[in-house]
Design a protein around this motif. Structure first.
Motif, short mmCIF file in Angstrom:
data_model
loop_
_atom_site.label_atom_id
_atom_site.label_comp_id
_atom_site.label_asym_id
_atom_site.label_seq_id
_atom_site.Cartn_x
_atom_site.Cartn_y
_atom_site.Cartn_z
N ALA B 194 77.07 24.06 1.82
CA ALA B 194 76.57 22.69 1.67
C ALA B 194 75.73 22.30 0.53
O ALA B 194 76.00 21.38 0.06
N TRP B 198 77.18 19.82 -3.60
CA TRP B 198 76.76 18.63 -4.30
C TRP B 198 76.96 19.05 -5.85
O TRP B 198 76.99 18.29 -6.68
N ARG B 204 79.17 12.95 0.05
CA ARG B 204 78.87 13.13 1.47
C ARG B 204 78.99 14.51 2.04
O ARG B 204 80.14 14.95 1.76
N VAL B 205 77.92 15.18 2.40
CA VAL B 205 78.04 16.53 3.08
C VAL B 205 77.69 16.53 4.36
O VAL B 205 76.42 16.06 4.82
N LYS B 219 69.65 20.45 7.12
CA LYS B 219 69.34 19.24 6.90
C LYS B 219 68.67 19.15 5.81
O LYS B 219 68.64 18.36 4.69
N CYS B 224 72.04 17.47 3.74
CA CYS B 224 73.07 17.01 4.08
C CYS B 224 72.74 16.38 5.63
O CYS B 224 71.69 16.35 6.04
#
Ligand SMILES: NC(=O)c1ccc[n+]([C@@H]2O[C@H](COP(=O)([O-])OP(=O)(O)OC[C@H]3O[C@@H](n4cnc5c(N)ncnc54)[C@H](O)[C@@H]3O)[C@@H](O)[C@H]2O)c1
Ligand SMILES: [Zn+2]
Ligand SMILES: [Zn+2]
Lengths: 160, 383
Positions: B194, B198, B204-205, B219, B224
């Motif tokens: 994740a 980027w 958007r992940v 997170k 993400c």
């Protein structure tokens, strides 16, 4: 090996749409175009074979190096030898290997006992951490096991 | 020397065993200074990988100091501090030549379906692994890479697997600028995938798991969105809805064969072993990617077979890409990402455990106790 006897390049349209850029394995693979010369490469010298090695029958020879750990032995070894008679495509390769692993775990316990050590299965399963970080569920599981045990015992006694 | 010793499903201990020896002129012996437990080790620990022999030492993520080299080793010398990619690769075969170091043809006698891997059963070559004080490293001219002097050893040990695997998971996704990427699994690999998504320009992940503390960590670390699939009636439907009903551009499976969340998959894959583990995450990935989308798979499945909706792969025109990470190919780029500060792998480490306490370390990681994300084992030979 059967080789192609016809001159495939004379087939009408052969190669007309070749697109070297259409290489879906990129970027994992740095395509050199050498896939059809793949058996010609400089090999390392072979590691001497001093143990029993089970070889996949999908390859012609041992790899130049291999793991030296734990040659097949005992009943699990017999099952593994049987498994390796079959290709990696067959269930009769993989299912016997799983079976051999289970048998092997019992052989391991027997081995320990032969060496005079009683395996501390409680410690091997990491139960210290279980009690420290998972005490609730652990206690619940232990209580359920005990309760089921007592119930079974009472049931058996009643039947007699 | 002290080494991990596998005794059967869910049973491991640390035990004395003979020192490894040079068995081939291109071998080296490495004194291990740090070694990790990986989600892949759990498949072995749970007895899911065929031909995992009792007495084996696991461990494919390790760094250490070169103790001894064979006569043909020229790329590293005694005393070098090295990180060792988890793949065993000859560097000469057609596959290695093309950068497919995870698919070497000269490192595994026992199977053609997978290359040689340290401490990963006889199906991956029968090598003893690095959860030990010393380890034999074949093809020492190819794998071992000198750790840059200013690099933290905790970062280095994660460059042996976690970082390259997470990165390659994103790379194989063929992410285009603006893409929505869904990562299944918030273990170390999924978190890294994740984070790396980027780098490829994702807009958007989203990460999916069912363990709240891991979602919370993901997170923050990977910046993400994070969702618990236990709180959804239907994760695929949830993902369709949140992507304008089209599906994600790219889905990445960082779970593999021990997935939860689908009773039928669990029953056939984990309880009765009628397939090589539960393919729940792969099923979700295929069913929640857009038509013509890409599904990237790094989660590990066993060799025999799995129940996956291959019909949907066909009808939706999905491209499926998968592999063991090719660590050596990616190292130069990833060392740069770490040294420049763009990536901080060591932040994933939550537990440091002496090698002696390996049984508890496995149990904690396996059951996800004590908010564990990544465990490093430290042998007493570290200094
Ligand atoms: N291809 C490679 O080179 C390579 C290298 C390393 C690891 N792996 C594999 O990657 C996978 C992940 O490794 P890890 O170290 O992060 O393991 P891990 O066990 O720590 O993480 C897996 C996570 O998946 C979650 N999960 C379970 N079912 C799920 C589902 N249906 N949907 C979403 N999440 C689910 C679990 O809760 C867990 O947090 C493993 O299968 C491992 O073998 C592959
Ligand atoms: Zn790993
Ligand atoms: Zn090779």
């Amino acid at each position: 090996m059967k080789t192609n006897s016809i001159d495939y390049k004379s087939i009408p349209g052969w190669g007309i749409d070749i697109d070297p850029e259409n290489e879906p394995t990129y970027p994992m693979k740095n395509y050199t175009g050498d896939d059809h010369k793949r058996s010609v490469y400089e090999r390392s010298e072979p590691q001497p074979v001093n143990i029993e090695l089970l070889k996949s029958n999908e390859r012609p020879a041992f790899s130049m190096v291999f793991g030296e750990s734990i040659p097949p032995s005992g009943l699990s070894g017999m099952i593994r030898r049987y498994a390796f008679k079959h290709s990696e495509d067959r269930y009769r390769h993989w299912i016997p290997l799983i079976l051999a692993d289970r048998v092997n775990a019992w052989e391991g316990i027997v081995d320990d006992l032969k060496k005079g050590t009683i395996p501390n299965i409680f410690a091997e399963r990491g139960m210290k951490s279980e009690m420290k970080y998972n005490a609730g569920p652990f206690a619940k599981k232990a209580l359920t096991t005990v309760a089921v045990g007592i119930a079974l015992y009472l049931l058996c006694r009643k039947k007699k | 020397m002290l080494a991990m010793n596998y005794r059967g499903p869910f049973r491991v201990r640390a035990e004395q065993r003979p020192m490894p020896e040079i068995l081939h002129p291109e071998d080296a012996i490495v004194r291990v200074t740090r070694t990790c437990i990986c989600g892949s080790d759990l498949h072995l620990y749970h007895g899911m990988v065929p031909d995992t022999r009792v007495g084996s030492t696991f461990g494919h993520e390790f760094i250490g100091i070169i103790e001894e080299v064979g006569p043909l080793v020229t790329n590293v010398k005694v005393g070098d501090q090295v990180l060792v990619p988890f793949n065993i690769a000859c560097g000469k075969c057609n596959f290695c030549k093309q950068g497919l170091y995870g698919n070497c043809h000269e490192s595994n006698t026992m199977a053609t379906a997978v290359g040689g891997i340290f401490g990963y059963s006889h199906t991956a070559g029968g090598y003893n692994g690095g959860q030990a004080e010393y380890v034999r490293v074949p093809y020492a001219n190819v794998g071992p890479t000198v750790i840059p002097p200013d690099m933290d050893p905790d970062d280095a040990v994660l460059l042996t697997d976690v970082v390259p695997t997470g990165y390659q998971a994103a790379e194989m996704g063929g992410i285009k600028e603006g893409d929505t990427v869904v990562v299944f699994g918030a273990g170390p690999i999924g978190i890294m995938a994740a984070r790396c998504a980027w780098f490829f320009g994702a807009a958007r992940v989203i990460i999916i798991d069912h363990v709240d503390y891991r979602l919370e960590f993901a997170k923050n670390y990977a910046k993400c969105e994070a969702y618990n699939f236990k709180s959804m009636a239907d994760p695929v439907l949830f993902l369709k809805k949140t992507t304008d009903w089209f599906g994600a551009d790219v889905c990445i499976d960082c779970v593999g064969c021990e997935a939860e969340g689908n009773a039928l998959q669990t029953f056939t894959g984990k309880i009765t072993l009628m397939q090589a583990g539960a393919a729940t995450a792969l099923q979700w990935a295929i069913n929640s990617v857009k038509k013509g989308g890409i599904v990237s798979v790094v989660g590990v499945y066993g060799p025999p077979f799995n129940y996956v909706p291959i019909g949907n792969v066909l009808n939706k025109g999905i491209t499926l890409r998968a592999n063991q990470a090719s660590v050596k190919r990616l190292l130069p780029k990833l060392i740069d990402h770490v040294q420049s500060g763009r990536l901080s792998p060591k932040d994933l480490i939550t537990h440091r455990v002496p090698l002696e306490e390996i049984a508890d370390a496995y149990n904690i990681f396996s059951k996800k106790l004590d908010e564990c994300i990544k465990t490093v084992l430290i042998p007493s030979t570290k200094n």
